[in-house]
Design a protein around this motif. Sequence first.
Motif, PDB file in Angstrom:
ATOM      1  N   PRO A  62      61.556  37.024  42.495  1.00 43.46           N
ATOM      2  CA  PRO A  62      61.220  36.711  44.178  1.00 43.46           C
ATOM      3  C   PRO A  62      59.228  36.694  44.427  1.00 43.46           C
ATOM      4  CG  PRO A  62      61.198  39.425  43.180  1.00 43.46           C
ATOM      5  CD  PRO A  62      61.648  38.133  41.694  1.00 43.46           C
ATOM      6  N   GLU A  63      58.813  36.907  45.906  1.00 46.06           N
ATOM      7  CA  GLU A  63      57.855  36.158  46.417  1.00 46.06           C
ATOM      8  C   GLU A  63      56.761  37.408  45.836  1.00 46.06           C
ATOM      9  OE1 GLU A  63      57.318  34.976  50.806  1.00 46.06           O
ATOM     10  OE2 GLU A  63      57.582  37.204  50.492  1.00 46.06           O
ATOM     11  N   VAL A  64      54.953  36.860  45.496  1.00 45.88           N
ATOM     12  CA  VAL A  64      54.413  37.371  45.033  1.00 45.88           C
ATOM     13  C   VAL A  64      53.145  37.978  45.912  1.00 45.88           C
ATOM     14  CG1 VAL A  64      52.548  37.795  43.107  1.00 45.88           C
ATOM     15  CG2 VAL A  64      54.876  36.512  42.327  1.00 45.88           C
ATOM     16  N   LYS A  65      53.427  39.447  45.710  1.00 48.63           N
ATOM     17  CA  LYS A  65      51.837  39.447  46.463  1.00 48.63           C
ATOM     18  C   LYS A  65      50.418  39.465  46.229  1.00 48.63           C
ATOM     19  CE  LYS A  65      50.303  44.121  49.103  1.00 48.63           C
ATOM     20  NZ  LYS A  65      51.221  45.258  49.204  1.00 48.63           N
ATOM     21  N   LEU A  66      49.468  39.275  46.556  1.00 50.27           N
ATOM     22  CA  LEU A  66      48.166  38.815  45.812  1.00 50.27           C
ATOM     23  C   LEU A  66      47.283  39.521  47.409  1.00 50.27           C
ATOM     24  CD1 LEU A  66      48.011  35.067  45.608  1.00 50.27           C
ATOM     25  CD2 LEU A  66      48.555  36.660  43.780  1.00 50.27           C
ATOM     26  N   ARG A  67      46.021  40.187  46.716  1.00 53.07           N
ATOM     27  CA  ARG A  67      44.876  40.958  47.559  1.00 53.07           C
ATOM     28  C   ARG A  67      43.908  40.297  47.436  1.00 53.07           C
ATOM     29  NH1 ARG A  67      44.987  45.180  50.887  1.00 53.07           N
ATOM     30  NH2 ARG A  67      42.695  46.800  50.326  1.00 53.07           N
ATOM     31  N   ILE A  68      43.699  39.496  48.102  1.00 51.88           N
ATOM     32  CA  ILE A  68      42.355  38.564  47.837  1.00 51.88           C
ATOM     33  C   ILE A  68      40.583  39.279  48.773  1.00 51.88           C
ATOM     34  CG2 ILE A  68      41.087  36.542  49.059  1.00 51.88           C
ATOM     35  CD1 ILE A  68      44.353  36.025  49.229  1.00 51.88           C
ATOM     36  N   TYR A  69      40.372  39.308  48.089  1.00 55.74           N
ATOM     37  CA  TYR A  69      38.479  39.616  48.125  1.00 55.74           C
ATOM     38  C   TYR A  69      37.281  39.123  47.957  1.00 55.74           C
ATOM     39  CZ  TYR A  69      41.136  44.253  45.745  1.00 55.74           C
ATOM     40  OH  TYR A  69      42.239  45.462  45.665  1.00 55.74           O
ATOM     41  N   GLU A  70      36.510  38.390  49.568  1.00 53.62           N
ATOM     42  CA  GLU A  70      36.001  37.625  49.338  1.00 53.62           C
ATOM     43  C   GLU A  70      34.204  38.549  50.175  1.00 53.62           C
ATOM     44  OE1 GLU A  70      36.805  34.575  52.028  1.00 53.62           O
ATOM     45  OE2 GLU A  70      38.447  35.892  52.665  1.00 53.62           O
ATOM     46  N   PRO A  71      32.861  37.936  49.965  1.00 52.95           N
ATOM     47  CA  PRO A  71      32.727  37.944  50.589  1.00 52.95           C
ATOM     48  C   PRO A  71      31.941  38.211  52.295  1.00 52.95           C
ATOM     49  CG  PRO A  71      31.739  36.338  48.512  1.00 52.95           C
ATOM     50  CD  PRO A  71      33.022  36.766  49.080  1.00 52.95           C
ATOM     51  N   LYS A  72      32.165  39.102  52.692  1.00 51.73           N
ATOM     52  CA  LYS A  72      32.169  38.988  54.468  1.00 51.73           C
ATOM     53  C   LYS A  72      31.343  37.504  55.621  1.00 51.73           C
ATOM     54  CE  LYS A  72      33.790  42.997  56.357  1.00 51.73           C
ATOM     55  NZ  LYS A  72      34.081  43.967  56.475  1.00 51.73           N
ATOM     56  N   GLU A  73      29.925  37.870  54.025  1.00 52.09           N
ATOM     57  CA  GLU A  73      28.990  36.734  54.629  1.00 52.09           C
ATOM     58  C   GLU A  73      29.469  35.773  53.610  1.00 52.09           C
ATOM     59  OE1 GLU A  73      25.216  37.702  56.034  1.00 52.09           O
ATOM     60  OE2 GLU A  73      25.926  39.825  57.322  1.00 52.09           O
ATOM     61  N   ARG A  74      29.839  34.887  53.843  1.00 56.25           N
ATOM     62  CA  ARG A  74      29.306  33.623  52.757  1.00 56.25           C
ATOM     63  C   ARG A  74      28.497  32.179  53.279  1.00 56.25           C
ATOM     64  NH1 ARG A  74      34.239  30.819  50.448  1.00 56.25           N
ATOM     65  NH2 ARG A  74      36.116  32.498  50.057  1.00 56.25           N
ATOM     66  N   HIS A  75      27.840  32.176  52.676  1.00 59.92           N
ATOM     67  CA  HIS A  75      26.552  31.239  52.661  1.00 59.92           C
ATOM     68  C   HIS A  75      26.525  29.697  51.098  1.00 59.92           C
ATOM     69  CE1 HIS A  75      24.652  34.146  54.166  1.00 59.92           C
ATOM     70  NE2 HIS A  75      24.894  35.465  53.596  1.00 59.92           N
ATOM     71  N   GLY A  76      27.225  29.288  52.302  1.00 64.47           N
ATOM     72  CA  GLY A  76      26.913  27.384  51.690  1.00 64.47           C
ATOM     73  C   GLY A  76      29.152  27.108  51.321  1.00 64.47           C
ATOM     74  N   GLY A  77      29.589  26.637  50.282  1.00 65.21           N
ATOM     75  CA  GLY A  77      31.028  25.903  49.884  1.00 65.21           C
ATOM     76  C   GLY A  77      31.531  26.969  49.204  1.00 65.21           C
ATOM     77  N   PRO A  78      32.637  26.081  49.035  1.00 68.45           N
ATOM     78  CA  PRO A  78      33.420  27.206  48.366  1.00 68.45           C
ATOM     79  C   PRO A  78      33.046  28.187  47.144  1.00 68.45           C
ATOM     80  CG  PRO A  78      33.915  24.472  48.287  1.00 68.45           C
ATOM     81  CD  PRO A  78      32.584  24.753  48.463  1.00 68.45           C
ATOM     82  N   LEU A  79      33.403  29.177  46.713  1.00 67.01           N
ATOM     83  CA  LEU A  79      32.866  30.138  45.477  1.00 67.01           C
ATOM     84  C   LEU A  79      34.388  29.697  44.785  1.00 67.01           C
ATOM     85  CD1 LEU A  79      31.868  33.043  48.260  1.00 67.01           C
ATOM     86  CD2 LEU A  79      30.341  31.638  47.066  1.00 67.01           C
ATOM     87  N   PRO A  80      33.556  30.181  43.463  1.00 66.18           N
ATOM     88  CA  PRO A  80      34.181  30.379  42.360  1.00 66.18           C
ATOM     89  C   PRO A  80      35.319  31.523  42.785  1.00 66.18           C
ATOM     90  CG  PRO A  80      32.325  31.258  41.665  1.00 66.18           C
ATOM     91  CD  PRO A  80      31.718  30.796  42.853  1.00 66.18           C
ATOM     92  N   GLY A  81      36.949  31.068  41.640  1.00 63.59           N
ATOM     93  CA  GLY A  81      37.888  32.233  42.185  1.00 63.59           C
ATOM     94  C   GLY A  81      38.168  33.397  40.948  1.00 63.59           C
ATOM     95  N   LEU A  82      38.086  34.062  40.740  1.00 58.57           N
ATOM     96  CA  LEU A  82      38.623  35.287  39.507  1.00 58.57           C
ATOM     97  C   LEU A  82      40.084  35.428  39.964  1.00 58.57           C
ATOM     98  CD1 LEU A  82      37.403  36.753  36.776  1.00 58.57           C
ATOM     99  CD2 LEU A  82      36.893  38.778  38.081  1.00 58.57           C
ATOM    100  N   LEU A  83      41.266  35.231  39.532  1.00 59.07           N
ATOM    101  CA  LEU A  83      42.154  35.997  39.126  1.00 59.07           C
ATOM    102  C   LEU A  83      42.265  37.634  38.337  1.00 59.07           C
ATOM    103  CD1 LEU A  83      44.971  34.627  39.599  1.00 59.07           C
ATOM    104  CD2 LEU A  83      42.851  33.047  39.932  1.00 59.07           C
ATOM    105  N   PHE A  84      42.970  38.614  38.865  1.00 60.24           N
ATOM    106  CA  PHE A  84      43.011  39.238  37.973  1.00 60.24           C
ATOM    107  C   PHE A  84      44.202  40.414  38.214  1.00 60.24           C
ATOM    108  CE2 PHE A  84      42.533  44.013  38.507  1.00 60.24           C
ATOM    109  CZ  PHE A  84      41.550  44.071  37.645  1.00 60.24           C
ATOM    110  N   PHE A  85      44.120  40.983  37.400  1.00 57.96           N
ATOM    111  CA  PHE A  85      45.583  41.080  36.271  1.00 57.96           C
ATOM    112  C   PHE A  85      45.555  42.819  36.356  1.00 57.96           C
ATOM    113  CE2 PHE A  85      45.813  36.579  34.781  1.00 57.96           C
ATOM    114  CZ  PHE A  85      46.096  36.477  36.221  1.00 57.96           C
ATOM    115  N   HIS A  86      45.510  44.081  37.753  1.00 60.75           N
ATOM    116  CA  HIS A  86      45.707  45.029  37.067  1.00 60.75           C
ATOM    117  C   HIS A  86      46.589  45.675  35.882  1.00 60.75           C
ATOM    118  CE1 HIS A  86      49.408  46.582  37.814  1.00 60.75           C
ATOM    119  NE2 HIS A  86      49.671  45.840  38.748  1.00 60.75           N
TER     120      HIS A  86
END
Length: 315
Positions: A62-86
């Motif tokens: 089946p498809e996999v659901k992701l929940r993506i959290y990011e800062p409301k206000e971004r400054h500059g380029g791409p941010l690092p990414g943290l894959l999190f497993f509950h």
Amino acid sequence: MSDLRPRIHPQLQAWYDASPGFDFDNLEDFVARCNAQELENLKEDPAVSVRDQMIPGPEGAPEVKLRIYEPKERHGGPLPGLLFFHGGGFLFGTVYRQEALCQRYVKNVDCVVISVEYRLSPKWTAPAALLDCYEALLWVHAHGQELGVDPERLAVSGLSAGGNLAAAVALCARDQKGPALCLQMPLYAELDYRLDTPSAQEITDQKVWCLDNCQKSWAKLLGPGGMPSQYVSPALAKDLTGLPPLFSYIGQLDPGRDENIRYWSRLMEAGVPVEYHVFPGCYHCFELSVPDADPSQQAYAMSYAALRRAFGTQP
């Protein structure tokens, strides 16, 4: 009085006293209650933007659901990414379970957190959960541009069962020549299905995560007669060279204490940079249970600092 209570940190005793434990003998009702509680506990954070996204699952799954959290206000380029497993012993939990923690990582580390809703046991036995998590890593790496995530600055983290998945994803990424990870952060992970360490046998009090919970968790993950590979029980891995740096912590009163310390020691022997902390008087998931306790605050601060170092971000 329990033998364990006098050993517990004073600031963690009230939670212990109120704890009903984990009712895995009535799993369906227990999971339904947990899911309802997770939704009740959701709180928006004005500094964090949150959205759900479905992605293709592993082949035939089946498809996999992701929940993506990011800062409301971004400054500059791409941010690092943290894959999190509950967390949840492979038996319960959703992407909503550690919502507050994911928001904390976004605000304190300045990163994008991608939480993965992996398949649970007993409906899905191993390696279904791991396949979902690894597929999510591949997807995030491939879609960095649209996510605003730097594919060269990816880390994995998880709690308990999710800690197992973080360690396992790091092994898979190495062996399948997948995305390079700058940090693995498996926290108080379920690493060893054998449960033959002194700490596994020592922690039997059912008001906290204990030997009985561990046994049921592994039995349902593996299914009848199931035998784990190193990707399902990472403690079985014979070769730990070439893995990403590790940061971790655990409570001294955690049944997984010794299997984690053994794994960390073997990583160091294999030349992997390792930082870990053991918190006296602390049971499994102590920092989630009592977030304002002194050891919890120390654990959070150390994990933010480790992520910022790995990502090269400033506090």
